[in-house]
Write a protein that holds these residues in place. Structure first.
Motif, PDB file in Angstrom:
ATOM      1  N   LEU A 258       3.955   1.615  -0.943  1.00 62.43           N
ATOM      2  CA  LEU A 258       4.726   1.602  -2.268  1.00 62.43           C
ATOM      3  C   LEU A 258       3.934   2.438  -3.283  1.00 62.43           C
ATOM      4  CD1 LEU A 258       6.549  -1.805  -2.924  1.00 62.43           C
ATOM      5  CD2 LEU A 258       7.653   0.476  -2.567  1.00 62.43           C
ATOM      6  N   ARG A 259       2.664   2.138  -3.311  1.00 62.54           N
ATOM      7  CA  ARG A 259       1.655   2.606  -4.313  1.00 62.54           C
ATOM      8  C   ARG A 259       1.417   4.033  -3.918  1.00 62.54           C
ATOM      9  NH1 ARG A 259      -2.730  -0.853  -7.309  1.00 62.54           N
ATOM     10  NH2 ARG A 259      -2.598   0.859  -8.486  1.00 62.54           N
ATOM     11  N   ILE A 260       1.161   4.218  -2.493  1.00 63.74           N
ATOM     12  CA  ILE A 260       0.928   5.854  -2.199  1.00 63.74           C
ATOM     13  C   ILE A 260       2.035   6.517  -2.760  1.00 63.74           C
ATOM     14  CG2 ILE A 260       0.566   7.288  -0.343  1.00 63.74           C
ATOM     15  CD1 ILE A 260      -0.992   5.059   0.902  1.00 63.74           C
TER      16      ILE A 260
ATOM     17  N   TYR B 107       4.922   5.851  -4.402  1.00 59.39           N
ATOM     18  CA  TYR B 107       5.582   5.776  -5.848  1.00 59.39           C
ATOM     19  C   TYR B 107       4.582   5.570  -7.065  1.00 59.39           C
ATOM     20  CZ  TYR B 107      10.098   5.256  -3.463  1.00 59.39           C
ATOM     21  OH  TYR B 107      11.119   5.424  -2.822  1.00 59.39           O
ATOM     22  N   GLY B 108       3.430   6.139  -6.771  1.00 64.94           N
ATOM     23  CA  GLY B 108       2.464   5.813  -7.720  1.00 64.94           C
ATOM     24  C   GLY B 108       2.840   6.509  -9.283  1.00 64.94           C
TER      25      GLY B 108
ATOM     26  N   GLU C 165       0.987  -1.149  -0.039  1.00 62.76           N
ATOM     27  CA  GLU C 165      -0.002   0.224  -0.010  1.00 62.76           C
ATOM     28  C   GLU C 165       0.741   1.163   0.137  1.00 62.76           C
ATOM     29  OE1 GLU C 165      -2.302   1.069   3.490  1.00 62.76           O
ATOM     30  OE2 GLU C 165      -3.883   1.325   2.467  1.00 62.76           O
TER      31      GLU C 165
END
Lengths: 505, 365
Positions: free
Chosen positions: B283-285, B287-288, B281
């Motif tokens: 990582l996506r927040i 490094y989106g 979660e």
């Protein structure tokens, strides 16, 4: 006596063959246009009061009523458009500031309507959202530039990520206060926000007791009047927003007339019933960016850094520098409201002539934050004339993390954009505090319509993403190459960071 | 001849790579054979090779491979190099005349070390960062000069032509490497140019790529915010810089860097147990903007190893195979079988699931 009044703008045509004089329309109209003429035994209309809200027309069981634009002619003059002549008549009669509501009604060209989206052909395939996952989930909050992990069996996150709020679709409801709106509308918005996995913003009117159960999906506002702000309010919310400005009236305070301050509104705002609720133009404790920083951190302290702090500012000429200052002042989210943003009440002259379009504002703010290395530190929310999923996609491609919708949500509840919110007479019950009017909004039905709207837009947004060959919203966000301008001048294109249609990548 | 492209280059292609995890050096002839079997996927518009372990005698020096479109560009670049580096060796790149290869640029290579003075003046305490910035400055600012390889004990060779012809031109068969990465190019919208061929490389990183990045716009703006200058307007350059940023500068393990490039779907993340859920979660927040969307298969070399990765819904082919110390990755299984008839294991990696192969820990190169 001399007569100066203007002829009515609208005319109600009642088909006498169909009308059975059931008087339903006389109840439906909040503006007192229709009444029953006992002597003549039929419905009569006072056309001058009509605001074209369609309520009578929609609810007439006989479909006997049509609202028409009055066709009276003025001598033509490009220099004196009719609305300006009418403003002068009204002002000459009253000597006051002319009031209005909703968003900028002037014919400024919409930049959204001059931007077109991209799609894939052959070299990179489009993706079919009916067959492949398509992700719209969006987080708002401050992000570190990088993450650190340690390996213990699996990977463990070492970096502390600041608090975020999670949206299942990149749309939230704009700040609209209880007072400006009726309680059933707030309930509709709150229920819809919960169902759709997004957020309602209380605006500056506090949070009604009945809505505390929805607090996980509520952003509470702290505005210059500080109405309804107390510790439970701050602690309950998912996020807290400091309202500095509003697109419809940048630099202008708020005025909720005493007529709209009934018991519920009074209790929620923590003011006596029947008194005018005046929000000063500036916060009286914020006269500089460092003052803002103190309020941001006072709020962070008050909730122990457990939720993001948003700052809402109106799109004005120097917006890029202002937004950078706000980011440096510690805001986790910056909400920018473009000059078409709506209001429950504002001076017409301010609404129509102050501020800049959201398309420009979001583009320059996103770019400047990147140039200053601050873009990760804040999330950007764009509001003020997001009218469709296309506007949503374009705002996101220009650099917004999410968009806020106000007028669109109200239209979903029946609003006809008659721009008379400040009168408290809304026949649809949306902006009225008269029980016989606001009782017309059924929160369950209202929520369903709002959820439908969000669902429809989300499905369309997925189609747009799929056509662009990407399967998550973060791949469109800030990707201005997916936009092209049609008929925009070179400088505007440069400011937007968008190429003209026909330019290759 | 154009060395600097006016527009962005998208491409479909062949990729091929292998590594001997024991560190044994393998002749370039083998990688040429691998690529030759995928001629259909290539064109005469670009091909290239990266070999790791090819300069064992000069392994402590950065090997700068530079192409020039004029002697003036060379003079100006060398002036800059002399001001910043101690140059151990400076030579014309060994090449062989090939009929089908026209208008090659001037090609030179330099084995260098940052000079102490220049490094101190730059206030960078890290040689790698100093070299990276110098490479970026030359590529963005010095017209007619382009550094296409800048790692240690590795080198990139690339140009406009079919893979076999480019190999012949650069005499690839004369180099021995423990890891080879190669590419044949099928550009879709612009003529090939020498700098635009793959692999793209910065420091020890090299990347070959089959695909078109549909998220190019935001990936590029993200990299610009992080101090990169995307001069080539190619998708693959973006890929190379992302890997450099994530692994070298942010210190992410290669596996997690792959999960940034091709992240798990939210519903997969929602089903994970803690602490994994939190890992993906966040990582996506964070490094989106670094996630790469659109069809791709890439192979990335990073010094001690390589990894192959597909986009998360696997819109481009990529096959992996293993035999003994060898690990192979290619666009087509037939290519792998052309050089290894009997692999022990052949598999089709899932979208977003990296294949990571590196030297055994005790192997020194």
């Amino acid at each position: 006596m001399k007569r100066y009044e203007m002829p009515p703008s609208f005319r109600l045509k009642i088909d006498r063959d169909l009308c059975v004089a059931c008087k339903r329309c006389t109840d439906e109209c909040g503006f007192g246009v229709l009444s029953y003429d006992h002597e003549a035994g039929r419905i009569k209309a006072e056309h001058a009061r009509c605001v074209a809200c369609h309520r009578c027309m929609v609810y007439c069981p006989q479909s006997a009523i049509t609202v028409e634009a009055d066709t009276h002619a003025y001598q033509q003059s490009a220099a004196w458009p009719v609305h300006l002549r009418e403003q002068v008549y009204r002002q000459a009669a009253t000597g006051g500031i002319l009031l209005t509501a909703m968003g900028n009604a002037m014919q400024y060209e919409s930049i959204f309507d001059r931007l077109v989206l991209d799609a894939c052909q052959v070299t990179n395939p489009s993706i079919d959202p009916l067959r492949e996952p398509m992700e719209l989930r969006t987080y708002l909050g401050s992000r570190p530039d990088s993450l650190e992990f340690e390996q213990e069996g699996g990977y463990r996150l070492k970096t502390e990520v600041p608090p975020q709020i999670r949206l299942e679709t990149p749309v939230l409801f704009s700040a609209m206060s209880l007072g400006a709106l009726s309680l059933p509308v707030h309930k509709s918005l709150a229920t819809a926000a919960r169902t759709a996995g997004t957020f309602l913003n209380t605006g500056e009117g506090g949070l009604h007791e009945d809505l505390y159960p929805y607090a996980e999906n509520i952003i509470v506002q702290v505005a210059s009047g500080r109405f309804g702000v107390f510790d439970k309010y701050l602690r309950a919310a998912a996020a807290i927003e400091i309202k500095i400005g509003q697109g419809a009236k940048p630099g202008i305070g708020g005025h909720l007339p005493g007529e709209k301050v009934g018991d519920e509104v009074a209790a929620t705002r923590m003011i006596p019933a029947g008194t005018d609720a005046l929000s000063p133009a500036p916060h009286h404790d914020i006269y500089s960016i460092e003052d803002l920083r103190q309020l941001v951190f006072a709020l962070k302290e008050s909730v122990e850094y457990s939720k993001p702090i948003s700052v809402k500012i109106a799109a004005v000429h120097n917006i890029a520098a202002i937004a950078c200052g706000v980011a440096r002042a510690g805001a986790d989210i910056i909400q920018i409201d473009g000059f078409r943003g709506s209001t429950g009440a504002a001076p017409t002259i301010i609404r129509d002539h102050v501020g800049i379009p959201i398309e420009i504002a979001i583009a320059v703010v996103d770019q400047r934050l990147r140039e200053e290395g601050l873009r990760n530190r804040v999330s950007l929310v764009a509001g003020g004339s997001i009218r469709s999923s296309a506007d949503l996609a374009k705002a996101i491609a220009l650099g917004a993390d999410a968009c806020a919708i106000g007028t669109a949500a109200l239209i979903a509840l029946g609003c006809r954009v008659c721009m008379k919110c400040y009168t408290g007479n809304c026949s649809w019950g949306i902006t009225s505090q008269r029980p016989e009017l606001y009782g017309r909004i059924d929160p369950h039905e209202g929520a369903e319509r709002l959820v439908n709207l969000l669902r429809g837009w989300s499905l369309e947004l997925k189609e747009i993403l799929g056509a662009c060959g990407v399967n998550s919203i973060e791949s469109l966000r800030g990707s201005r190459m997916r936009l092209r301008g049609i008929g925009l001048d070179a400088q505007t294109l440069e400011i937007l960071g968008v190429s003209a249609a026909g330019a290759s990548c | 001849m154009t060395y600097v492209s006016e527009g962005r280059i998208a491409s479909g292609c062949s990729v091929g790579a292998f590594i001997d995890r024991s560190g044994r050096a393998i002749s370039g002839d083998v990688v040429v054979e691998l690529m030759a079997s995928m001629r259909d996927r290539a064109t005469d518009l670009g091909a290239g090779y990266a070999g790791y372990g090819i300069y064992p005698d000069l392994k402590d020096f950065y090997a700068l491979h530079i192409m020039y479109d004029s002697p003036t560009a060379q003079v100006r670049t060398e002036e800059m190099l002399r001001s910043r580096f101690a140059i151990k060796r400076d030579e014309v790149m060994p090449t062989r005349q090939v009929d089908s290869i026209h208008a090659a640029p001037l090609l030179r290579r330099y084995f260098v070390r940052p000079s102490h003075l220049a490094l101190a003046e730059s206030r960078l305490d890290e040689e790698d960062e100093f070299v990276r910035r110098t490479v970026m400055q030359i590529n963005a600012g010095l017209e007619g000069a382009f550094v296409f390889s800048s790692g240690k004990n590795m080198g990139v060779f690339k140009g406009v032509g079919y893979p076999e012809e480019i190999a012949e031109f650069f005499r690839i068969g004369e180099y021995d490497a423990y890891c080879w990465i190669a590419h044949g190019r099928f550009p879709t919208n612009t003529p090939g140019w020498w700098g635009g061929a793959h692999p793209f490389s910065v420091l020890n990183w090299s990347i070959v790529h089959n695909g078109e990045i549909s998220s190019y716009g935001i990936n590029r703006r993200y990299l610009e915010m992080m101090g990169y200058r995307c001069t080539l307007m190619t998708d693959t350059e973006v890929m190379a810089y992302l890997v450099d940023l994530l692994v070298r500068r942010h210190g992410l393990p290669a596996y997690l860097a792959c999960k940034v490039l091709a992240p798990p779907f939210w519903d997969e993340i929602d089903r994970m147990d803690e602490p994994d859920r939190q890992v993906y979660e966040s990582l996506r927040i964070v490094y989106g903007s670094a996630s790469v969307n659109g069809p791709f298969s890439i192979v990335c070399g990073y010094g001690r190893g390589m990894f192959g990765l597909n986009d998360r819904i696997k819109l481009r082919p990529m096959i992996a195979a293993e035999k003994g110390d060898m690990v192979y990755i290619a666009s087509e299984e037939s290519a792998i079988r052309a050089i290894e008839a009997n692999p022990q294991r052949v598999w089709n990696p899932r979208g977003g699931e990296p294949v990571i192969a590196q030297l055994y820990e005790d192997v020194a190169v």
